[in-house]
Enzyme design. Structure first.
Site, PDB file in Angstrom:
ATOM      1  N   GLU A   1      -5.114   2.330  -3.856  1.00  0.00           N
ATOM      2  CA  GLU A   1      -3.638   2.395  -3.888  1.00  0.00           C
ATOM      3  C   GLU A   1      -3.079   1.165  -3.215  1.00  0.00           C
ATOM      4  O   GLU A   1      -2.052   1.206  -2.563  1.00  0.00           O
ATOM      5  CB  GLU A   1      -3.122   3.682  -3.225  1.00  0.00           C
TER       6      GLU A   1
ATOM      7  N   ASP B   1       0.855  -1.179   0.000  1.00  0.00           N
ATOM      8  CA  ASP B   1       0.000   0.000   0.000  1.00  0.00           C
ATOM      9  C   ASP B   1       0.900   1.241   0.000  1.00  0.00           C
ATOM     10  O   ASP B   1       1.898   1.282   0.721  1.00  0.00           O
ATOM     11  CB  ASP B   1      -0.857  -0.066   1.281  1.00  0.00           C
ATOM     12  N   ILE B   2       0.534   2.215  -0.824  1.00  0.00           N
ATOM     13  CA  ILE B   2       1.375   3.424  -0.911  1.00  0.00           C
ATOM     14  C   ILE B   2       1.203   4.235   0.379  1.00  0.00           C
ATOM     15  O   ILE B   2       0.085   4.400   0.870  1.00  0.00           O
ATOM     16  CB  ILE B   2       0.972   4.277  -2.135  1.00  0.00           C
TER      17      ILE B   2
HETATM   18  P1  GH3 Z   1      -1.492   5.175   4.644  1.00  0.00           P
HETATM   19  O1  GH3 Z   1      -0.059   5.505   4.608  1.00  0.00           O
HETATM   20  O2  GH3 Z   1      -1.968   4.863   6.009  1.00  0.00           O
HETATM   21  O3  GH3 Z   1      -1.832   4.075   3.671  1.00  0.00           O
HETATM   22  O4  GH3 Z   1      -2.289   6.462   4.179  1.00  0.00           O
HETATM   23  P2  GH3 Z   1      -3.003   6.764   2.806  1.00  0.00           P
HETATM   24  O5  GH3 Z   1      -3.189   8.226   2.707  1.00  0.00           O
HETATM   25  O6  GH3 Z   1      -2.241   6.147   1.707  1.00  0.00           O
HETATM   26  O7  GH3 Z   1      -4.352   5.938   2.943  1.00  0.00           O
HETATM   27  P3  GH3 Z   1      -5.869   6.262   2.709  1.00  0.00           P
HETATM   28  O8  GH3 Z   1      -6.551   4.923   2.646  1.00  0.00           O
HETATM   29  O9  GH3 Z   1      -6.368   7.244   3.709  1.00  0.00           O
HETATM   30  O10 GH3 Z   1      -5.940   6.950   1.295  1.00  0.00           O
HETATM   31  C1  GH3 Z   1      -6.184   6.267   0.142  1.00  0.00           C
HETATM   32  C2  GH3 Z   1      -6.545   7.316  -0.881  1.00  0.00           C
HETATM   33  O11 GH3 Z   1      -6.459   6.777  -2.187  1.00  0.00           O
HETATM   34  C3  GH3 Z   1      -7.947   7.837  -0.745  1.00  0.00           C
HETATM   35  C4  GH3 Z   1      -8.496   7.860  -2.159  1.00  0.00           C
HETATM   36  O12 GH3 Z   1      -9.012   9.128  -2.470  1.00  0.00           O
HETATM   37  C5  GH3 Z   1      -7.283   7.573  -3.024  1.00  0.00           C
HETATM   38  N1  GH3 Z   1      -7.541   6.846  -4.223  1.00  0.00           N
HETATM   39  C6  GH3 Z   1      -8.148   5.647  -4.357  1.00  0.00           C
HETATM   40  N2  GH3 Z   1      -8.204   5.285  -5.657  1.00  0.00           N
HETATM   41  C7  GH3 Z   1      -7.612   6.269  -6.363  1.00  0.00           C
HETATM   42  C8  GH3 Z   1      -7.358   6.465  -7.762  1.00  0.00           C
HETATM   43  O13 GH3 Z   1      -7.685   5.648  -8.633  1.00  0.00           O
HETATM   44  N3  GH3 Z   1      -6.709   7.606  -8.123  1.00  0.00           N
HETATM   45  C9  GH3 Z   1      -6.337   8.535  -7.198  1.00  0.00           C
HETATM   46  N4  GH3 Z   1      -5.695   9.612  -7.636  1.00  0.00           N
HETATM   47  N5  GH3 Z   1      -6.589   8.390  -5.876  1.00  0.00           N
HETATM   48  C10 GH3 Z   1      -7.207   7.262  -5.476  1.00  0.00           C
HETATM   49 MG    MG Z   2      -1.969   4.125   1.592  1.00  0.00          MG
HETATM   50 MG    MG Z   3      -4.994   2.032   1.423  1.00  0.00          MG
END
Ligand code: GH3
Ligand code: MG
Ligand code: MG
Length: 385
Positions: free
Chosen positions: A258, A216-217
């Site tokens: 992500e 996970d990013i």
């Molecule tokens: P952590 O280090 O704990 O993983 O924090 P995080 O910010 O990476 O985790 P979080 O789950 O809060 O955020 C995931 C984000 O990914 C939220 C959502 O808006 C974004 N996201 C999900 N799918 C996509 C996509 O296809 N494109 C983009 N640009 N953002 C996306």
């Molecule tokens: Mg993340």
């Molecule tokens: Mg995540």
């Protein structure tokens, strides 16, 4: 004229509900999100509505990953089955035409046999030259007719073969599309579910190890909030391309927003970890340049279950062109091994997810093994501030 006006009002009402949901939940008004909410408003797809309602009841909102999942499960999946249906219909048409041609060929073959029998009878009774000439002429005419029929049949079969080859290729393209994530070109969640089940069965049959990696990013939401969704997408593509190049024969999948998985068939978690350490380092040290300027305002953060994070992604160097930044991207990784657990998809996924959670809790940018004490986790090349 009343029909189109009624249709206008009805569809405008759906459109308003869709926009209302996007506004209320502060979601990007992208065509995908609009389509999900429009479909929701129509109520034509009860399973979609059920999934949306359950997510809303549980989390109060739908994250981007939730919307993506709803879209791929209930909207784009339907499109693929429509495409498959259309290819299937064409195959059936082709088969029907060939069958009709075969029927005609069988009919003309039996009438040819009848003609030959008739000629044979006549040959026996014919005495003079004229009679023989007439028999030979009728024989030649029947043979010519048969030749023409055979030629037409041959051509038709040849054309059908080409058409069916083409349809096979189309079907392969549709199948590949249905298993591929369009943003990153990695295999998608559906492909992952199928591959994991297959890999578990194979590893059990051969008594070989199987390692599942969840990655996970780190702080990904901040890339979106700071630089915009487009840049977030670029980060996703960059990480996906690194994952696609992972060594050790691992197969990478994008299973959600992500979040990615990698399957290592025939490899223990300990061996896998060496490859993952290289992957982690290669993401961390990759020069990723963002062209967009940081945005002025950041949208509100959704509820999270992961440990707290920094406000913005770290910039490695100051801007070069004024609008260009090198952004520091890292990933956290959890790995579980099937032989150490029950060989069951859910259990392995849960164990890898737990290890990933531990990697996040321990400071991110690291690899954690399922069931491994924290002290044995691999250390990052450098610490995040
Ligand atoms: P952590 O280090 O704990 O993983 O924090 P995080 O910010 O990476 O985790 P979080 O789950 O809060 O955020 C995931 C984000 O990914 C939220 C959502 O808006 C974004 N996201 C999900 N799918 C996509 C996509 O296809 N494109 C983009 N640009 N953002 C996306
Ligand atoms: Mg993340
Ligand atoms: Mg995540």
């Amino acid at each position: 004229m009343s029909e189109p006006a009624g249709e206008h009002e009805r569809t405008m009402a759906f459109a308003e509900i869709a926009f209302g949901q996007i506004k209320a939940l502060h979601q990007p008004a992208t065509p995908r999100n609009y389509e999900v909410w429009y479909t929701y408003a129509t109520g034509y797809n009860p399973s979609l509505n059920q999934m949306v309602n359950e997510t809303l009841a549980k989390n109060g909102t739908l994250t981007d990953a939730d919307l993506e999942q709803v879209y791929t499960t209930y909207i784009s999946a339907t499109r693929f089955s429509d495409k498959i249906d259309s290819v299937g219909t064409r195959v059936m048409d082709e088969i029907n035409q060939v069958m009709a041609m075969m029927d005609a060929a069988v009919g003309s073959a039996s009438s040819y046999t009848e003609s030959l029998t008739d000629v044979t009878d006549k040959l026996g009774s014919s005495k003079d030259r004229e009679g023989l000439r007439a028999i030979v002429e009728s024989l030649v005419a029947t043979a010519n007719e048969m030749k023409q029929n055979n030629h037409a049949l041959e051509q038709r079969l040849h054309a059908s073969k080409e058409e069916i080859n083409q349809l096979q290729e189309n079907l392969e393209v549709v199948r590949t599309e249905s298993l591929t994530d369009p943003l990153t070109s990695l295999s998608n969640r559906k492909h992952f579910d199928e591959s994991l089940a297959q890999a578990i069965a194979e590893s059990a049959e051969r008594s070989e190890p199987l390692s599942l990696v969840m990655t996970d990013i780190d702080h990904f939401k901040n890339f979106n909030d700071t630089y915009g969704h487009e840049t977030g997408d670029q980060v996703l593509r960059m990480v996906a391309s690194q994952l696609g190049r992972v060594t050790g024969g691992g197969q990478a999948f994008r299973i959600g927003g992500e979040e990615f998985c990698i399957l290592f068939r025939g490899k223990t978690a300990t061996v896998t970890r060496e490859h993952l350490e290289l992957l982690r380092q290669s993401v961390e040290t990759s020069d990723f340049r963002v062209r967009a300027a940081p945005q002025q305002t950041a949208p509100a953060s959704p509820e999270r279950r992961r440990p707290p994070r920094r406000k913005t992604p770290r910039l490695k160097r100051p801007s070069v062109s004024g609008l260009s930044h090198d952004v520091h991207v890292t990933i956290s990784i959890g790995v579980a091994e099937a032989t150490l657990l029950a060989r069951e998809a859910d259990a392995i996924v849960r164990a890898a997810d737990k290890a990933l959670y531990r990697a996040k809790q321990s400071g991110r940018n690291r690899v954690e093994l399922a069931g491994t004490p924290r002290s044995r986790s691999s250390r990052p090349g450098r610490q995040i501030a």
